[in-house]
Enzyme design. Sequence first.
Site, PDB file in Angstrom:
ATOM      1  N   ASP A 258      62.489  23.901  14.876  1.00 63.94           N
ATOM      2  CA  ASP A 258      61.451  24.518  15.707  1.00 63.94           C
ATOM      3  C   ASP A 258      62.065  24.788  17.066  1.00 63.94           C
ATOM      4  O   ASP A 258      62.430  23.866  17.789  1.00 63.94           O
ATOM      5  CB  ASP A 258      60.282  23.534  15.834  1.00 63.94           C
TER       6      ASP A 258
ATOM      7  N   ASP B 254      57.784  31.471  19.627  1.00 64.85           N
ATOM      8  CA  ASP B 254      57.825  30.099  19.130  1.00 64.85           C
ATOM      9  C   ASP B 254      57.758  30.200  17.614  1.00 64.85           C
ATOM     10  O   ASP B 254      56.804  30.756  17.072  1.00 64.85           O
ATOM     11  CB  ASP B 254      56.612  29.342  19.695  1.00 64.85           C
TER      12      ASP B 254
ATOM     13  N   HIS C  41      48.757  27.265  18.859  1.00 64.58           N
ATOM     14  CA  HIS C  41      48.374  27.363  20.268  1.00 64.58           C
ATOM     15  C   HIS C  41      48.552  28.771  20.805  1.00 64.58           C
ATOM     16  O   HIS C  41      49.396  29.522  20.314  1.00 64.58           O
ATOM     17  CB  HIS C  41      49.244  26.402  21.090  1.00 64.58           C
TER      18      HIS C  41
ATOM     19  N   HIS D 103      52.026  26.459  25.849  1.00 66.07           N
ATOM     20  CA  HIS D 103      50.658  26.156  25.415  1.00 66.07           C
ATOM     21  C   HIS D 103      49.699  26.680  26.462  1.00 66.07           C
ATOM     22  O   HIS D 103      49.511  26.063  27.501  1.00 66.07           O
ATOM     23  CB  HIS D 103      50.467  24.653  25.225  1.00 66.07           C
TER      24      HIS D 103
ATOM     25  N   GLU E  63      51.078  27.704  13.610  1.00 65.37           N
ATOM     26  CA  GLU E  63      51.983  26.759  12.967  1.00 65.37           C
ATOM     27  C   GLU E  63      51.174  25.744  12.185  1.00 65.37           C
ATOM     28  O   GLU E  63      50.088  25.350  12.598  1.00 65.37           O
ATOM     29  CB  GLU E  63      52.886  26.059  13.980  1.00 65.37           C
TER      30      GLU E  63
ATOM     31  N   GLU F 295      56.136  28.196  11.286  1.00 66.66           N
ATOM     32  CA  GLU F 295      55.454  28.713  12.480  1.00 66.66           C
ATOM     33  C   GLU F 295      55.905  30.134  12.770  1.00 66.66           C
ATOM     34  O   GLU F 295      57.088  30.453  12.651  1.00 66.66           O
ATOM     35  CB  GLU F 295      55.809  27.823  13.680  1.00 66.66           C
TER      36      GLU F 295
END
Length: 394
Positions: free
Chosen positions: A167, A178, A247, A255, A280, A375
């Site tokens: 990640d 992300d 998020h 975030h 994710e 994700e």
Amino acid sequence: MTRLLRAEQEKLRGGERRRQTLLKGKEEQSLESELSKKLEITEDAKEENNEEEEGSKAETSTTTKKKKKKNKSKKKPQQTDPPTIPVVKLFPSGDFPEGEIQQYKDDNLWRTTSEEKRELERFHKPIYNSVRQAAEVHRQVRKVAAHWTPNSGDKTVLQSDDVMKLDFGTHIDGHIVDCAFTVAFNPMYDPLLAASREATYTGIKEAGIDVRLCDIGAAIQEVMESYEVEINGKVFPVKSIRNLNGHSIGPYQIHAGKSVPIVKGGEQTKMEEGEFYAIETFGSTGKGFVREDLECSHYMKNFDVGHVPLRLPRAKQLLATINNNFSTLAFCRRYLDRIGETKYLMALKNLCDAGIVQPYPPLCDVKGSYVSQYEHTILLRPTCKEVVSKGDDY
Ligand SMILES: [Co+2]
């Protein structure tokens, strides 16, 4: 990266380990600075592009026999393995490829053709292009991740029966991608990987403007928990980890405030036009609940913190280093080592105690459990959803 609810963060201390996460921050920054070295687009380069296109058309066409001599020295740069060529050089036009486009559904079908919404998108083009560039960097380096082997001498050695989550983020001018995937060498874990991969795809499919976050969570859980996995003769149901979420993402803010649950019963808050989200999901053979455990490696400056007067010179100096190198992006101790910081643990603790920096300890399900994660980053464009991080790998 994942969001653990703040209240739960406070509550939870101790327990057992499992989860491994990679970091966002300095590595991408150095990549970025390399990438952002301005590329001179010469007429030559543009011509060369057209030529390549024509060449490939000619090759695929059955009617045209016309073949162009290929001039090797004029070839569009090809990425090396491992990647060493900056992504800007691979896209001399300066336009980076769109991610996977998904149309909105139901009440939002009209957006697809709305002239007004298209106009709005043209206005946002530079930001889309930046985040697409970041996504291209992500695609290029994750291939390396999949081929990575631990060097001898590493204290932690990846075992053949491990399940590893990769990640990591990339960003251009604070526009973050992300994106995460899971590697397992033993095919026994395939259903565990499939569960979170399909659950993430479901979350992406359900996402949309005016869609309630709780509905996405419910859809994700339903798909995730339709899987089971047999590990060494024992069958485990796959559970969505209920205190981890996707998020929203903002500029320099991984975030940005909204959480996308991966179980039912979440908030009724809606997604909105123009927002960026990391979708994710985490599938676990354990309790489906994580707690903080092990030594902390991840840190990030609190996004909203204003100027806080610091008395200790060492803490002041460390904060300046953090501001200069990472701003409000995440970093780890190893990044501090690399930029030449030593004996910083006390100063770092001061910054955490002062509320300027937040520690993000590892999050673990129970001992002996296995967790998989996938994700993607999506853009809720005015006319469509763009899965900007989608590649042909996952
Ligand atoms: Co994330």
